[in-house]
Design an enzyme around this catalytic site. Structure first.
Site, short mmCIF file in Angstrom:
data_model
loop_
_atom_site.label_atom_id
_atom_site.label_comp_id
_atom_site.label_asym_id
_atom_site.label_seq_id
_atom_site.Cartn_x
_atom_site.Cartn_y
_atom_site.Cartn_z
N ARG A 191 8.97 -5.30 -17.12
CA ARG A 191 9.88 -4.55 -17.89
C ARG A 191 11.25 -4.72 -16.89
O ARG A 191 12.49 -4.43 -17.70
CB ARG A 191 9.71 -2.93 -17.94
CG ARG A 191 8.73 -2.89 -19.02
CD ARG A 191 8.65 -1.20 -19.26
NE ARG A 191 7.63 -0.82 -20.41
CZ ARG A 191 7.77 -1.06 -21.58
NH1 ARG A 191 8.95 -1.37 -22.14
NH2 ARG A 191 6.76 -0.45 -22.53
N ASP B 67 -7.54 -18.29 -12.08
CA ASP B 67 -7.88 -18.43 -10.94
C ASP B 67 -9.43 -18.93 -10.72
O ASP B 67 -10.28 -18.26 -11.48
CB ASP B 67 -7.79 -17.08 -10.04
CG ASP B 67 -6.53 -16.74 -9.43
OD1 ASP B 67 -5.58 -17.46 -10.02
OD2 ASP B 67 -6.38 -15.64 -8.87
N GLY C 276 -5.36 -8.70 -7.72
CA GLY C 276 -6.41 -8.17 -7.10
C GLY C 276 -7.04 -6.91 -7.26
O GLY C 276 -7.91 -6.34 -6.82
N GLY D 241 -3.03 -8.09 -12.16
CA GLY D 241 -3.63 -7.22 -12.49
C GLY D 241 -4.12 -7.02 -13.99
O GLY D 241 -4.62 -6.19 -14.57
N LYS E 214 -2.15 -22.34 -3.80
CA LYS E 214 -1.22 -21.36 -3.16
C LYS E 214 -1.01 -21.60 -1.97
O LYS E 214 -1.84 -22.02 -0.93
CB LYS E 214 -2.01 -20.05 -3.25
CG LYS E 214 -1.87 -19.06 -4.66
CD LYS E 214 -2.53 -17.78 -4.36
CE LYS E 214 -2.83 -17.13 -5.52
NZ LYS E 214 -1.78 -16.90 -6.79
N GLY F 115 -6.10 -13.55 -12.50
CA GLY F 115 -6.94 -13.87 -11.22
C GLY F 115 -8.39 -13.38 -11.24
O GLY F 115 -9.27 -13.91 -11.93
N SER F 116 -8.72 -12.12 -10.46
CA SER F 116 -9.93 -11.80 -10.42
C SER F 116 -10.29 -11.40 -11.65
O SER F 116 -11.58 -11.36 -11.80
CB SER F 116 -9.86 -10.72 -9.54
OG SER F 116 -9.05 -10.74 -8.56
#
Lengths: 192, 298
Positions: free
Chosen positions: B169, B28, B157, B218, B85, B239-240
């Protein structure tokens, strides 16, 4: 006699290359197709496939993994597609990619534009009777080929398939789509 | 070459594009400078955003597609693919992203959904789509709508990998459970998970999803990235986790190498040294119901 083929497995469509070569070699007992992630894996190979992916990423990982010299000095035949064609060249329009200098040609990355310009065409390839369904995905082209590099196919944008000694390079993806004629042509050229 | 047989946006081209991303990290970014840093670090693509998910959470309100000017700025800055996005169901945002020359559209739960009943009819677009999923049924519904790539949703996030693990999973386990089923049982399972029978049978035969499956939501450290790869991901979205870390450049390079060497703990240990503070994470159990992103779209 069986043929030993490695697929450079740093990033990209490695599994598709492995599956295509396994199918092309199904009638050659004793053959082996395996991913290669370290320089040691190059020993004893008859051929190496350099897959499609992002050429900047693969080039960086080649350097990081200490594989530049072993790959540039690889003694077998190389089957390179898309990003692999960029890496196999001896000149490229992008300084971030360190080419392996296996095939004398100048390559331009992303010669077609954005992903929406990616295309499928029925392509006439020297040595094949019927056209080949070629899938170009953010593909490069060779803008110039050096001595000893044979042009196998060309489109208005440039050269998209070449052969040089035992090496072959394609701007499109013979490993996608299930047509193995170019794999067979390559394997015959190895003389194993 | 026969020009009349020139074709764009076929299933093979769209899924093929996703295949070229395998084994890679998609990062990102919110500006040209970050995009160049990502490219230099070895990212296979960047996701062009107005804000990273952690900041979208903090800002609140309605989260929409990024400003086209920002997307163009990022497209012009790098040679690797650029993704953008669109809100779930917002097919006009997707049309705009396609017109801008984005290489893949992420129909994303990180943005506020525009349609609570329908996702975008993705088959009609030339640009390929990636969509989030929490389980096999959700993944196959998205593939049926034309998604060329799936990513586990995780909980974006948060810097907390627990939901990404749960979803990976669920998808991998859901596929393993198909093995050994006879055709009647496969039809029954397809009905149960609300997926197309044809796609369930295809998964059973392939032993995997029919499209590339990345992990997202995450991932904050090289170890998180390698964990998702060992659980079966074809690659990861971060991402973050990169630009919210103490040292984005080193973290970006370390995550690229951890994905490349996901089964070599020595390399992962080496690249994990001295990275400094990872992004501060959130406990997903403490999120209020309206703060949970993964339940958007089903």
């Amino acid at each position: 006699m069986g043929v030993k083929v490695g697929v450079l497995a740093l990033q990209g469509d490695v599994a598709e290359h492995i599956a295509a070569f396994r199918e092309a070699l199904a009638d050659r007992p004793g053959s082996l197709v395996a991913p290669v992630r370290k320089a040691a894996g190059l020993a004893d190979l008859d051929a190496l496939a350099i897959p499609g992916g992002e050429s900047t990423t693969i080039s960086r990982l080649i350097g990081k993994n200490g594989m530049y010299e072993p790959l540039a000095g690889f003694g077998g035949g190389v089957f390179a597609t898309c990003a692999g064609m960029v890496l196999a060249a001896d000149r490229v329009d992008d300084p971030r990619v360190r080419t392996l200098n296996l095939i004398p040609m100048h390559v331009a990355r992303n010669a077609f534009g954005r992903q929406v310009d990616s295309r499928e065409v029925y392509l006439d390839v020297a040595g094949l009777v019927d056209p080949f369904r070629a899938v170009f995905i953010r593909a490069p082209v060779a803008t110039e080929v050096g001595p000893g590099t044979e042009v196998l196919a060309r489109i208005p944008e440039g050269v998209v398939a070449v052969r040089s000694a035992r090496h072959m390079a394609f701007a499109f993806h013979p490993e996608l789509g299930g047509d193995l004629r170019l794999h067979r042509m390559f394997l015959e050229g190895l003389g194993v | 070459m026969k020009l009349e047989e020139l074709r764009f946006g076929t299933e093979l081209i769209k899924r093929g594009f996703a295949s070229m991303q395998k084994g890679g990290v998609i990062m990102d970014v919110v500006n040209a400078e970050q995009a160049q840093l990502a490219e230099e670090a070895g990212a296979v693509a960047v996701m062009a955003l107005e804000r990273v998910p952690a900041d979208i959470r903090a800002a609140g309100g309605v989260a929409r597609m990024a400003d086209p000017q920002k997307i163009v700025e990022i497209i012009d800055a790098v040679s690797i693919p650029v993704m953008g996005k669109a809100r779930i169901g917002h097919f006009v945002e997707a049309q705009i992203l396609e017109a801008l020359g984005v290489d893949m559209v992420d129909e994303s739960e990180v943005l506020t959904p525009a349609d609570e009943q329908f996702h975008i009819d993705k088959a009609g677009f030339s640009v390929p789509f990636v969509c989030g999923a929490r389980n096999l049924g959700e993944a196959l519904r998205r593939v049926n709508e034309g998604a060329a790539m799936i990513r586990t949703k995780g909980e974006a996030g948060t810097g907390n990998v627990v939901e990404a693990v749960r979803h990976m999973r669920a998808i991998m386990g859901g596929i393993r459970a198909l093995k050994g089923m006879d055709s009647q049982e496969l039809v029954d399972r397809a009905r149960e998970i609300e997926a197309s029978t044809e796609l369930v049978i295809e998964c059973a035969n392939l032993g995997r999803l029919p499209v590339v499956n990345f992990s997202a939501g995450g991932i904050a450290t090289p170890a998180d990235a390698a964990l998702m790869m060992q659980l079966g991901a074809d690659g990861v979205f971060v991402g973050s986790g990169i630009f919210k870390s103490a040292d984005p450049e080193t973290t970006a390079r370390a995550i690229v190498e951890a994905v490349n060497h996901y089964d070599d703990a020595k390399v992962i240990a080496e690249v994990s040294k001295g990275l400094g503070e990872a992004m501060k994470g959130l406990d997903v159990h403490l999120l209020r119901e309206e703060e949970v992103l993964q339940t958007r779209g089903r």
